[in-house]
Scaffold this motif. Structure first.
Motif, PDB file in Angstrom:
ATOM      1  N   ARG A   1     -11.909 -44.935  56.368  1.00 25.07           N
ATOM      2  CA  ARG A   1     -13.014 -44.161  56.798  1.00 25.07           C
ATOM      3  C   ARG A   1     -14.064 -44.142  55.746  1.00 25.07           C
ATOM      4  NH1 ARG A   1     -12.149 -38.547  59.203  1.00 25.07           N
ATOM      5  NH2 ARG A   1     -14.271 -39.130  59.009  1.00 25.07           N
TER       6      ARG A   1
ATOM      7  N   LEU B   1     -20.639 -35.679  60.740  1.00 29.36           N
ATOM      8  CA  LEU B   1     -21.078 -35.620  62.239  1.00 29.36           C
ATOM      9  C   LEU B   1     -19.630 -35.509  63.032  1.00 29.36           C
ATOM     10  CD1 LEU B   1     -23.515 -38.240  63.173  1.00 29.36           C
ATOM     11  CD2 LEU B   1     -23.300 -36.245  64.091  1.00 29.36           C
ATOM     12  N   SER B   2     -18.577 -36.293  62.648  1.00 24.02           N
ATOM     13  CA  SER B   2     -17.373 -36.176  63.481  1.00 24.02           C
ATOM     14  C   SER B   2     -16.757 -34.735  63.352  1.00 24.02           C
ATOM     15  CB  SER B   2     -16.257 -37.100  62.553  1.00 24.02           C
ATOM     16  OG  SER B   2     -16.134 -36.588  61.317  1.00 24.02           O
TER      17      SER B   2
ATOM     18  N   PRO C   1     -11.509 -33.887  52.937  1.00 25.19           N
ATOM     19  CA  PRO C   1     -12.331 -33.827  54.210  1.00 25.19           C
ATOM     20  C   PRO C   1     -12.616 -35.143  54.876  1.00 25.19           C
ATOM     21  CG  PRO C   1     -13.274 -32.316  52.705  1.00 25.19           C
ATOM     22  CD  PRO C   1     -12.128 -33.001  51.944  1.00 25.19           C
ATOM     23  N   LYS C   2     -13.004 -36.101  53.869  1.00 24.35           N
ATOM     24  CA  LYS C   2     -13.249 -37.145  54.308  1.00 24.35           C
ATOM     25  C   LYS C   2     -12.111 -38.156  54.948  1.00 24.35           C
ATOM     26  CE  LYS C   2     -17.404 -37.471  50.908  1.00 24.35           C
ATOM     27  NZ  LYS C   2     -17.743 -38.354  49.925  1.00 24.35           N
ATOM     28  N   LEU C   3     -11.170 -37.759  54.469  1.00 21.25           N
ATOM     29  CA  LEU C   3     -10.098 -38.576  55.069  1.00 21.25           C
ATOM     30  C   LEU C   3      -9.164 -37.774  55.975  1.00 21.25           C
ATOM     31  CD1 LEU C   3      -8.630 -40.269  51.606  1.00 21.25           C
ATOM     32  CD2 LEU C   3     -10.355 -41.220  53.327  1.00 21.25           C
TER      33      LEU C   3
ATOM     34  N   MET D   1      -1.246 -34.816  51.051  1.00 20.02           N
ATOM     35  CA  MET D   1       0.236 -35.482  51.048  1.00 20.02           C
ATOM     36  C   MET D   1       0.992 -34.490  50.141  1.00 20.02           C
ATOM     37  SD  MET D   1       1.234 -39.431  50.246  1.00 20.02           S
ATOM     38  CE  MET D   1       2.755 -40.069  50.217  1.00 20.02           C
TER      39      MET D   1
ATOM     40  N   ILE E   1     -18.036 -33.789  66.944  1.00 23.57           N
ATOM     41  CA  ILE E   1     -17.576 -34.250  68.065  1.00 23.57           C
ATOM     42  C   ILE E   1     -16.192 -34.336  68.355  1.00 23.57           C
ATOM     43  CG2 ILE E   1     -19.426 -35.699  67.877  1.00 23.57           C
ATOM     44  CD1 ILE E   1     -18.077 -38.176  67.114  1.00 23.57           C
ATOM     45  N   GLU E   2     -15.413 -33.779  67.427  1.00 25.31           N
ATOM     46  CA  GLU E   2     -13.991 -33.892  67.557  1.00 25.31           C
ATOM     47  C   GLU E   2     -13.394 -32.647  67.798  1.00 25.31           C
ATOM     48  OE1 GLU E   2     -13.521 -38.104  65.167  1.00 25.31           O
ATOM     49  OE2 GLU E   2     -12.641 -36.459  64.252  1.00 25.31           O
TER      50      GLU E   2
ATOM     51  N   HIS F   1      -2.035 -34.934  58.776  1.00 25.47           N
ATOM     52  CA  HIS F   1      -3.328 -35.494  59.022  1.00 25.47           C
ATOM     53  C   HIS F   1      -4.167 -34.406  60.103  1.00 25.47           C
ATOM     54  CE1 HIS F   1      -2.060 -39.612  58.352  1.00 25.47           C
ATOM     55  NE2 HIS F   1      -0.971 -39.009  58.629  1.00 25.47           N
TER      56      HIS F   1
ATOM     57  N   PHE G   1      -1.665 -35.476  47.046  1.00 22.38           N
ATOM     58  CA  PHE G   1      -3.021 -35.580  47.204  1.00 22.38           C
ATOM     59  C   PHE G   1      -3.578 -34.529  48.184  1.00 22.38           C
ATOM     60  CE2 PHE G   1      -3.680 -39.983  45.816  1.00 22.38           C
ATOM     61  CZ  PHE G   1      -2.571 -40.761  46.204  1.00 22.38           C
TER      62      PHE G   1
ATOM     63  N   ILE H   1       2.974 -36.063  55.097  1.00 21.17           N
ATOM     64  CA  ILE H   1       1.583 -36.193  55.194  1.00 21.17           C
ATOM     65  C   ILE H   1       1.137 -35.499  56.315  1.00 21.17           C
ATOM     66  CG2 ILE H   1      -0.364 -37.929  55.268  1.00 21.17           C
ATOM     67  CD1 ILE H   1       1.675 -39.985  54.622  1.00 21.17           C
TER      68      ILE H   1
ATOM     69  N   HIS I   1      -6.625 -45.858  54.142  1.00 26.72           N
ATOM     70  CA  HIS I   1      -7.479 -45.087  54.837  1.00 26.72           C
ATOM     71  C   HIS I   1      -8.756 -45.851  55.356  1.00 26.72           C
ATOM     72  CE1 HIS I   1      -5.056 -41.325  53.724  1.00 26.72           C
ATOM     73  NE2 HIS I   1      -5.225 -41.968  52.461  1.00 26.72           N
TER      74      HIS I   1
ATOM     75  N   VAL J   1      -1.101 -33.654  63.199  1.00 31.22           N
ATOM     76  CA  VAL J   1      -0.144 -34.778  63.288  1.00 31.22           C
ATOM     77  C   VAL J   1       0.606 -34.664  61.824  1.00 31.22           C
ATOM     78  CG1 VAL J   1       0.386 -37.173  63.348  1.00 31.22           C
ATOM     79  CG2 VAL J   1      -1.172 -36.327  65.042  1.00 31.22           C
TER      80      VAL J   1
ATOM     81  N   SER K   1      -6.775 -35.687  55.569  1.00 35.25           N
ATOM     82  CA  SER K   1      -5.328 -35.738  55.275  1.00 35.25           C
ATOM     83  C   SER K   1      -4.854 -35.237  53.891  1.00 35.25           C
ATOM     84  CB  SER K   1      -4.621 -36.834  55.672  1.00 35.25           C
ATOM     85  OG  SER K   1      -5.005 -37.810  54.610  1.00 35.25           O
TER      86      SER K   1
ATOM     87  N   ILE L   1     -20.327 -44.342  64.886  1.00 36.10           N
ATOM     88  CA  ILE L   1     -21.294 -43.606  64.053  1.00 36.10           C
ATOM     89  C   ILE L   1     -21.025 -43.770  62.480  1.00 36.10           C
ATOM     90  CG2 ILE L   1     -21.777 -41.713  65.675  1.00 36.10           C
ATOM     91  CD1 ILE L   1     -20.011 -40.022  64.489  1.00 36.10           C
ATOM     92  N   GLU L   2     -19.866 -44.221  62.288  1.00 34.60           N
ATOM     93  CA  GLU L   2     -19.386 -44.540  61.046  1.00 34.60           C
ATOM     94  C   GLU L   2     -19.565 -45.759  60.372  1.00 34.60           C
ATOM     95  OE1 GLU L   2     -16.507 -40.907  61.104  1.00 34.60           O
ATOM     96  OE2 GLU L   2     -15.427 -42.827  60.996  1.00 34.60           O
TER      97      GLU L   2
ATOM     98  N   ARG M   1      -6.684 -34.371  62.461  1.00 36.82           N
ATOM     99  CA  ARG M   1      -7.837 -34.856  63.243  1.00 36.82           C
ATOM    100  C   ARG M   1      -7.115 -34.967  64.766  1.00 36.82           C
ATOM    101  NH1 ARG M   1     -10.142 -40.145  62.173  1.00 36.82           N
ATOM    102  NH2 ARG M   1     -10.691 -39.575  64.255  1.00 36.82           N
TER     103      ARG M   1
END
Lengths: 180, 180
Positions: free
Chosen positions: A180, B64-65, B99-101, B105, B68-69, B178, B95, B176, A178, B126, B103, A68-69, B180
């Motif tokens: 994404r 969207l993700s 939300p797009k990545l 840091m 579904i995640e 993550h 950093f 870092i 990254h 993670v 993560s 989807i991406e 997800r």
DNA sequence: TAACACTGTGCGTTATAACGCACAACAGTG
DNA sequence: CACTGTTGTGCGTTATAACGCACAGTGTTA
């Protein structure tokens, strides 16, 4: 629904199928989704259910988000991008690409007086630079900017960019990519 | 389709709806998906099309993700996790959470002789540790392990863990996280 | 040449997603 | 108390996803 999502799914499906060299029939077998439906999806003639999406992802051994991406998920990426690590950089892989996290991380050393050019990555790729020691110049969006130890930069790597070390000592930095 | 995906979607939908304090009717208005359908999804009685998923995500202003995640997407996370940066660590945000990545840091400094405990993060989080200088001990899964400069560790942070500096000099490292 | 296998598309049928509407239950107000 | 508004669920109808099958086109082989 955004027609662009239909297109993203279609493009991704076609690309992954092509990457594996599968016909619609073979893909139907692997995914247990009918050949006719797969064809509809590639022609953007239908909006699949999540059940169908899951079957397709499972058949291709991909996470759902890969379908989807925009842009292909680089799978089994065990090494750094070839256009980055020529014989100029010294490097160490800190964390190899992990599809679940969508990123990879390197320790890079650009020797004194050297520079290196990088082609544009796939659309949507973002790069982080964290300078550990030395001074690093980055060329991005038409201009050079300098980062000293402790300074960071995040930029869209889907454009040409370059690295340069104009000083008399090594520039050491972390590079996180990254996808994404 | 994996029933677990139906459940993930249901749980996410309920959670985001609850977070916003929206009824099914309000959510139906915001997403232009019928109240009856939203109810079906929350009760795991249907597998939505991608068109429907897109409408829901758009109505909630989410990628969207996020639907579904597993686990909620932490939005607007401007600072480090409170349970990590007590008055022991010195830190710098390299950093902020994106939300797009998915993560964020930090540069962290654990002074000589200090240690710090961290509660479990949300499920699926993670953490990466990259030691820049000094020596850092990490307590994870019932045992301490030591990392020296240049060494890295990636671990599931949805469990209790701890940091310790037993040496006479600061331990400097990148951290870092993550989501997800 | 004919026969066969493979490819992707189109069509009609079946299954189910998505809907509008009615309703029971509940809460709040006069 | 009655009335109104809100909530989530169930049901029948409509729209469309997903399917199996036939077919035209292509390439290969005997």
């Amino acid at each position: 629904m955004g027609e662009s999502l239909k297109k993203v799914i279609a493009d991704n499906l076609k690309a992954y199928r092509s990457e594996k060299g599968w016909s619609l029939s073979r893909t139907a077998q692997e995914t247990t989704v009918s050949k006719a439906m797969l064809g509809q999806l590639e022609r953007q003639e239908s909006s699949p259910t999540m059940a169908t999406m899951w079957k397709i992802a499972k058949g291709f051994d991909l996470p759902l988000s890969a379908l989807i991406e925009p842009g292909l998920l680089h799978s089994k990426k065990a090494g750094p991008t070839p256009d980055k690590l020529d014989d100029i950089f010294q490097y160490k892989i800190l964390f190899p690409f992990d599809p679940k996290l969508g990123s990879e991380m390197f320790l890079l050393v650009l020797p004194a007086g050297k520079e290196s050019y990088s082609n544009a990555h796939a659309k949507g790729v973002v790069e982080d630079i964290v300078v550990i020691s030395g001074m690093l110049d980055i060329f991005i969006e038409g201009q050079w900017q300098s980062l000293k130890a402790g300074e960071v930069l995040r930029f869209d790597a889907d454009q040409e960019h370059a690295y340069r070390n104009s000083t008399a000592e090594n520039a050491v930095f972390h590079n996180i990519i990254h996808y994404r």
